[in-house]
Scaffold this motif. Structure first.
Motif, PDB file in Angstrom:
ATOM      1  N   THR A   1       7.205 -13.674  -4.777  1.00 58.64           N
ATOM      2  CA  THR A   1       6.447 -14.563  -5.372  1.00 58.64           C
ATOM      3  C   THR A   1       6.408 -14.328  -7.093  1.00 58.64           C
ATOM      4  OG1 THR A   1       4.276 -14.076  -5.110  1.00 58.64           O
ATOM      5  CG2 THR A   1       5.261 -15.552  -3.440  1.00 58.64           C
ATOM      6  N   ARG A   2       7.236 -13.465  -7.419  1.00 58.73           N
ATOM      7  CA  ARG A   2       7.076 -13.056  -8.861  1.00 58.73           C
ATOM      8  C   ARG A   2       5.931 -12.203  -9.167  1.00 58.73           C
ATOM      9  NH1 ARG A   2       9.709 -17.904 -12.525  1.00 58.73           N
ATOM     10  NH2 ARG A   2      11.595 -18.401 -11.076  1.00 58.73           N
ATOM     11  N   GLY A   3       5.383 -11.870  -8.082  1.00 59.48           N
ATOM     12  CA  GLY A   3       4.115 -11.007  -8.314  1.00 59.48           C
ATOM     13  C   GLY A   3       4.118  -9.529  -8.518  1.00 59.48           C
ATOM     14  N   ILE A   4       3.092  -8.903  -8.436  1.00 61.99           N
ATOM     15  CA  ILE A   4       2.890  -7.364  -8.209  1.00 61.99           C
ATOM     16  C   ILE A   4       1.618  -7.194  -7.634  1.00 61.99           C
ATOM     17  CG2 ILE A   4       2.120  -6.711 -10.505  1.00 61.99           C
ATOM     18  CD1 ILE A   4       4.531  -4.451 -10.171  1.00 61.99           C
ATOM     19  N   ASP A   5       1.418  -6.282  -6.926  1.00 57.10           N
ATOM     20  CA  ASP A   5       0.124  -5.694  -6.217  1.00 57.10           C
ATOM     21  C   ASP A   5      -0.174  -4.241  -6.528  1.00 57.10           C
ATOM     22  OD1 ASP A   5      -1.977  -5.114  -4.991  1.00 57.10           O
ATOM     23  OD2 ASP A   5      -1.736  -6.133  -3.284  1.00 57.10           O
ATOM     24  N   LEU A   6      -0.876  -3.873  -7.750  1.00 58.38           N
ATOM     25  CA  LEU A   6      -0.884  -2.547  -8.223  1.00 58.38           C
ATOM     26  C   LEU A   6      -2.152  -1.705  -7.355  1.00 58.38           C
ATOM     27  CD1 LEU A   6      -0.661  -2.890 -11.946  1.00 58.38           C
ATOM     28  CD2 LEU A   6       0.816  -1.981 -10.604  1.00 58.38           C
ATOM     29  N   SER A   7      -3.084  -2.752  -6.541  1.00 56.07           N
ATOM     30  CA  SER A   7      -4.169  -2.271  -6.047  1.00 56.07           C
ATOM     31  C   SER A   7      -3.964  -1.462  -4.442  1.00 56.07           C
ATOM     32  CB  SER A   7      -5.222  -3.256  -5.806  1.00 56.07           C
ATOM     33  OG  SER A   7      -4.702  -4.153  -4.849  1.00 56.07           O
ATOM     34  N   VAL A   8      -2.654  -1.482  -4.103  1.00 58.20           N
ATOM     35  CA  VAL A   8      -2.565  -1.067  -2.644  1.00 58.20           C
ATOM     36  C   VAL A   8      -3.012   0.204  -2.654  1.00 58.20           C
ATOM     37  CG1 VAL A   8      -1.029  -3.012  -1.980  1.00 58.20           C
ATOM     38  CG2 VAL A   8       0.030  -0.764  -2.906  1.00 58.20           C
ATOM     39  N   GLY A   9      -2.797   1.167  -3.520  1.00 59.40           N
ATOM     40  CA  GLY A   9      -3.236   2.725  -3.120  1.00 59.40           C
ATOM     41  C   GLY A   9      -4.521   2.818  -2.982  1.00 59.40           C
ATOM     42  N   SER A  10      -5.464   1.923  -3.987  1.00 61.49           N
ATOM     43  CA  SER A  10      -6.847   2.164  -4.125  1.00 61.49           C
ATOM     44  C   SER A  10      -7.216   1.378  -2.764  1.00 61.49           C
ATOM     45  CB  SER A  10      -7.352   1.670  -5.150  1.00 61.49           C
ATOM     46  OG  SER A  10      -7.094   2.451  -6.441  1.00 61.49           O
ATOM     47  N   ASN A  11      -6.675   0.432  -2.297  1.00 59.40           N
ATOM     48  CA  ASN A  11      -7.208  -0.418  -1.344  1.00 59.40           C
ATOM     49  C   ASN A  11      -7.109   0.322   0.006  1.00 59.40           C
ATOM     50  OD1 ASN A  11      -7.618  -2.464   0.545  1.00 59.40           O
ATOM     51  ND2 ASN A  11      -6.110  -3.902  -0.329  1.00 59.40           N
TER      52      ASN A  11
ATOM     53  N   SER B   1      -9.821  10.242   3.085  1.00 57.83           N
ATOM     54  CA  SER B   1     -10.453  10.660   1.713  1.00 57.83           C
ATOM     55  C   SER B   1     -10.337   9.586   0.830  1.00 57.83           C
ATOM     56  CB  SER B   1      -9.485  11.758   1.457  1.00 57.83           C
ATOM     57  OG  SER B   1      -9.178  11.531  -0.099  1.00 57.83           O
ATOM     58  N   PRO B   2     -11.357   9.478  -0.142  1.00 59.50           N
ATOM     59  CA  PRO B   2     -11.319   8.473  -1.062  1.00 59.50           C
ATOM     60  C   PRO B   2     -10.251   8.270  -2.033  1.00 59.50           C
ATOM     61  CG  PRO B   2     -13.093  10.043  -1.477  1.00 59.50           C
ATOM     62  CD  PRO B   2     -12.542  10.375  -0.298  1.00 59.50           C
ATOM     63  N   THR B   3      -9.426   9.364  -1.938  1.00 62.84           N
ATOM     64  CA  THR B   3      -8.378   9.466  -3.115  1.00 62.84           C
ATOM     65  C   THR B   3      -6.922   9.429  -2.259  1.00 62.84           C
ATOM     66  OG1 THR B   3      -8.379  11.663  -3.119  1.00 62.84           O
ATOM     67  CG2 THR B   3      -9.511  10.469  -5.013  1.00 62.84           C
ATOM     68  N   SER B   4      -6.905   9.303  -1.028  1.00 60.76           N
ATOM     69  CA  SER B   4      -5.558   9.283   0.027  1.00 60.76           C
ATOM     70  C   SER B   4      -4.677   8.397  -0.458  1.00 60.76           C
ATOM     71  CB  SER B   4      -6.231   9.211   1.565  1.00 60.76           C
ATOM     72  OG  SER B   4      -6.746   7.913   1.750  1.00 60.76           O
ATOM     73  N   GLY B   5      -4.973   7.200  -1.041  1.00 61.90           N
ATOM     74  CA  GLY B   5      -3.754   6.439  -1.421  1.00 61.90           C
ATOM     75  C   GLY B   5      -3.586   6.415  -2.773  1.00 61.90           C
ATOM     76  N   SER B   6      -4.026   7.386  -3.839  1.00 57.74           N
ATOM     77  CA  SER B   6      -3.703   7.331  -4.899  1.00 57.74           C
ATOM     78  C   SER B   6      -2.210   7.321  -5.235  1.00 57.74           C
ATOM     79  CB  SER B   6      -4.325   8.522  -5.573  1.00 57.74           C
ATOM     80  OG  SER B   6      -5.821   8.541  -5.804  1.00 57.74           O
ATOM     81  N   LEU B   7      -1.912   6.343  -6.076  1.00 55.21           N
ATOM     82  CA  LEU B   7      -0.388   6.488  -6.603  1.00 55.21           C
ATOM     83  C   LEU B   7       0.343   5.764  -5.736  1.00 55.21           C
ATOM     84  CD1 LEU B   7      -0.151   9.344  -8.857  1.00 55.21           C
ATOM     85  CD2 LEU B   7      -0.889   6.890  -9.452  1.00 55.21           C
ATOM     86  N   ALA B   8      -0.112   5.606  -4.475  1.00 61.59           N
ATOM     87  CA  ALA B   8       0.945   5.268  -3.302  1.00 61.59           C
ATOM     88  C   ALA B   8       1.540   3.696  -3.723  1.00 61.59           C
ATOM     89  CB  ALA B   8       0.329   4.847  -1.908  1.00 61.59           C
ATOM     90  N   GLU B   9       0.752   2.821  -4.552  1.00 60.82           N
ATOM     91  CA  GLU B   9       1.331   1.598  -5.090  1.00 60.82           C
ATOM     92  C   GLU B   9       2.572   1.767  -5.675  1.00 60.82           C
ATOM     93  OE1 GLU B   9      -1.598   2.809  -6.044  1.00 60.82           O
ATOM     94  OE2 GLU B   9      -1.409   3.205  -8.277  1.00 60.82           O
ATOM     95  N   LEU B  10       2.978   3.005  -6.286  1.00 57.52           N
ATOM     96  CA  LEU B  10       3.973   3.229  -6.970  1.00 57.52           C
ATOM     97  C   LEU B  10       5.285   3.446  -6.577  1.00 57.52           C
ATOM     98  CD1 LEU B  10       2.926   5.418 -10.121  1.00 57.52           C
ATOM     99  CD2 LEU B  10       3.042   2.833  -9.947  1.00 57.52           C
ATOM    100  N   ASP B  11       5.027   4.289  -5.328  1.00 60.17           N
ATOM    101  CA  ASP B  11       6.013   4.459  -4.171  1.00 60.17           C
ATOM    102  C   ASP B  11       6.354   3.233  -3.696  1.00 60.17           C
ATOM    103  OD1 ASP B  11       6.510   7.192  -4.706  1.00 60.17           O
ATOM    104  OD2 ASP B  11       5.238   7.948  -3.124  1.00 60.17           O
ATOM    105  N   ALA B  12       5.289   2.386  -3.346  1.00 64.26           N
ATOM    106  CA  ALA B  12       5.658   0.881  -2.385  1.00 64.26           C
ATOM    107  C   ALA B  12       6.392   0.189  -3.457  1.00 64.26           C
ATOM    108  CB  ALA B  12       4.234   0.157  -2.146  1.00 64.26           C
ATOM    109  N   ILE B  13       6.109   0.061  -4.758  1.00 66.64           N
ATOM    110  CA  ILE B  13       6.781  -0.639  -5.764  1.00 66.64           C
ATOM    111  C   ILE B  13       8.393  -0.205  -5.968  1.00 66.64           C
ATOM    112  CG2 ILE B  13       7.087  -1.874  -8.053  1.00 66.64           C
ATOM    113  CD1 ILE B  13       3.766  -1.710  -8.191  1.00 66.64           C
TER     114      ILE B  13
END
Lengths: 369, 260
Positions: free
Chosen positions: A96-106, A279-291
């Motif tokens: 949909t022309r978007g981006i979701d940068l929050s998935v790692g923190s989420n 861990s409260p940081t387990s998803g850090s930077l995962a959004e970049l791999d997903a993108i």
């Protein structure tokens, strides 16, 4: 007076034919033939991500003795599962022309919430539900901020959510890893089919991959089979036309962010299960791999184009690359540079595909004259 | 449907349409009437208010005051979906096609054939085969030939894309088709095909509003021409070769009336 006019027309016609056949024989058959060649090369290029993956697997098999084994394949699949699930959600958003940068923190936040519920109530169902609900709600807030808050680009709300969800995860967990996860979640995240009696030959197969396949099947169904999926592609292809055609664009947008959030929740379960902790940081930077996975998978940042299978292939490319370079004992820092190179390579392939599409179109125009 | 003869009385009527965008007055009291089987050409320079007027009719913009009625039914302030459901189709200048989708998906965008009916609309299952089949039938009927019905329209030529857009309007309109510069991006031959489609609509008793900058086309196909300038209707005439000068003078505002 007539002769010069006639000559001009003749010159124009010759030029047209020269362009149409790209320097080939100016016969009627030539445009059709080169059209077929272009259409064929277009089909090959649409295999782009799969080609990259196969090439990687072949090269790494030749370089490493241990790469091509069921055990290692199981490792790669298990390691890629989280990125695969996140990429599925990211794909919907990018369509949909978007981006979701929050998935790692989420992912981190959802995991922490789920682990706290498990720690305090010892109910697997409640913990799983809390994890998925947290992910979904965070995603929905992204969508609402973007659509109802009229923020100019989804980059803004999801960037804000990246920070906010990360902060909330640290606050709720007192910046500590919360140990323990429901056994069923452990099986999902870390299990192999080996525990099933008689599963011998496929015992290496990770349960997490089954989760990925299941989620992917659902995403294929809803994007290809349902009216909703058609609307997602339509909104990405031409948002203004979507409005004019009566497609409820705001609801479609909110729903893709909610689903991306839900995927972060699923990924949180896999992560929690794999480490038996949140861990409260387990998803850090995962959004970049997903993108990166979605982009390597050939989805267009301009929206409306991208396939589930290719996004999964993109996630596998990243995992195979890391795994292979690890096995070869190459400095981990090279892995990041290699991933960067693959992203550029994949998008260059996509640009080339765009050029070929343009050629096909101009040939169609000539054929229509 | 009231059951009365659609060609015997006005189909679409706009009365005293007014619309402002901030300080700019886009429509300053425009009225028009189009009957079934009639082609009304809407002429005017850029910024004359043509686009605003057709967007107001098709439900994209809402008028500040004035009314839009179709067969006596008030459609003022109705949204795009309702207007379409009432049989008014619009083909926009910029086509409003979905480049990434195939012709069938474009045809049915926003009104996909799907079921079962007890599910909420977004969760219904697409009937791919049925949509492809009907699209093929319609394109055949309109004598539009496309090389590959499974290809996204991005891969098609300007004329083919225009044909898809016009055919989509034809397919679903029962009462009124609005065409905003349907031939602006086309070659001579492809333009001819689109004008041919307009004639077929007229023969089917559909009311057509045609926006065009080509006087030749307007003369070839329109029954009446209404000229807008600065948001007002400044004149109406039958577009013949004799009236050409008159229409042009209305468009550019060089008539004697403008001085007074």
């Amino acid at each position: 007076m007539k002769q010069p006019g006639g000559a001009t027309v003749a010159v124009v016609e010759v030029e047209n034919e020269a362009t149409a056949t790209a320097g080939g024989e100016p016969t009627a058959a030539a445009p059709a033939a080169s059209h077929h060649v272009l259409t064929l090369s277009l089909r090959v290029m649409q295999l782009g991500p799969a080609m990259i993956l196969v090439t990687l697997v072949v090269v790494l098999s030749l370089l490493s003795d241990v790469f091509l084994s069921f055990e290692n394949a199981g490792n790669v699949m298990k390691q890629s599962a989280v990125v695969c699930v996140l990429a599925l959600g990211q794909l919907l958003v990018i369509l949909t022309r978007g981006i979701d940068l929050s998935v790692g923190s989420n992912l981190s936040l959802s995991g922490v919430v789920g682990a706290i519920v498990w720690r305090d109530h010892r109910s697997a169902a409640a913990a799983i539900l809390a994890t998925l609900a947290t992910g979904c709600v965070v995603g929905m807030v992204n969508g609402l901020l973007y659509v109802k808050g009229r923020l100019p680009h989804p980059f803004i709300p999801t960037l804000a959510m990246l920070t906010a969800a990360s902060g909330l995860a640290l606050y709720l967990s007192h910046a500590q890893t919360i140990q323990g996860a429901p056994p069923v979640v452990n099986t999902l995240g870390a299990g192999r089919l080996g525990w099933i009696p008689g599963a011998g030959p496929i015992g290496w197969f990770p349960v997490a991959t089954l989760v990925v396949v299941g989620v992917a099947a659902v995403v294929v169904l809803i994007t290809r089979g349902l009216v909703w999926g058609r609307w997602v592609y339509a909104v990405g292809g031409n948002p203004e036309a979507a409005v004019r055609n009566g497609i409820p664009v705001p609801s479609v947008l909110i729903s893709v962010y909610a689903l991306s959030g839900l995927m972060a929740g699923v990924a949180a379960l896999l992560t929690m299960g794999k480490g038996n902790a949140a861990s409260p940081t387990s998803g850090s930077l995962a959004e970049l791999d997903a993108i990166a996975a979605v982009i390597i998978g050939g989805a267009s940042f301009l929206g409306g184009r991208g396939r589930v299978i290719n996004a999964l292939t993109g996630a596998l490319v990243i995992a195979v690359l890391r795994n292979g370079l690890n096995l070869l004992g190459i400095d981990p820092n090279w892995q990041y540079m290699a991933t960067g190179a693959v992203i550029v390579l994949a998008v260059e392939l996509d640009v080339l595909r765009g050029h070929v599409e343009g050629r096909v179109r101009s040939l169609q125009a000539v054929a229509a004259q | 449907m009231s059951g009365s003869d659609p060609t015997s009385r006005p189909v679409l009527e706009v009365r005293d349409a007014r619309k402002r965008f901030g300080a700019v007055t886009a429509l300053d009291g425009v009225s028009l009437v189009v009957e079934g089987g009639e082609v009304l050409a809407l002429l005017g320079d850029n910024g004359a208010g043509k686009s605003t007027l057709i967007k107001a009719i098709s439900g994209v913009h809402h008028l500040d005051s004035g009314t839009v009625t179709l067969d006596g039914v008030d459609l003022t302030g109705a949204n795009a979906m309702t207007v379409r459901a009432n049989g008014i189709e619009t083909v926009y200048q910029d086509l409003a096609l979905f480049d990434n989708l195939d012709p069938a998906a474009n045809f049915y965008a926003g009104r996909e054939l799907a079921g079962p009916a007890w599910l909420p609309p977004p969760l219904r299952f697409l009937r791919h085969g049925q949509m492809a089949q009907r699209t093929r039938e319609l394109l055949d009927r309109l004598q539009v030939s496309l090389p590959d019905l499974d290809a996204p329209v991005a891969l098609m030529s300007g004329g083919q894309r225009q044909a898809v857009a016009v055919a989509r309007a034809v397919a679903f309109s029962t009462r009124v088709v609005i065409l905003d510069e349907p031939t602006a991006a086309l070659g001579l031959r492809e333009s001819g095909r689109v004008i041919e489609l307009v004639r077929r609509l007229k023969d089917d008793g559909v009311a057509v509003i045609l926006i065009s900058h080509s006087m030749d086309q307007v003369q070839a196909v329109a029954d009446r021409a209404l000229v807008l300038r600065r948001g007002r209707a400044v004149g109406e005439a039958v577009p013949t070769a004799e009236n050409h000068e008159l229409l042009v003078s209305w468009i550019v505002g060089a008539s004697a009336g403008a001085a007074g």
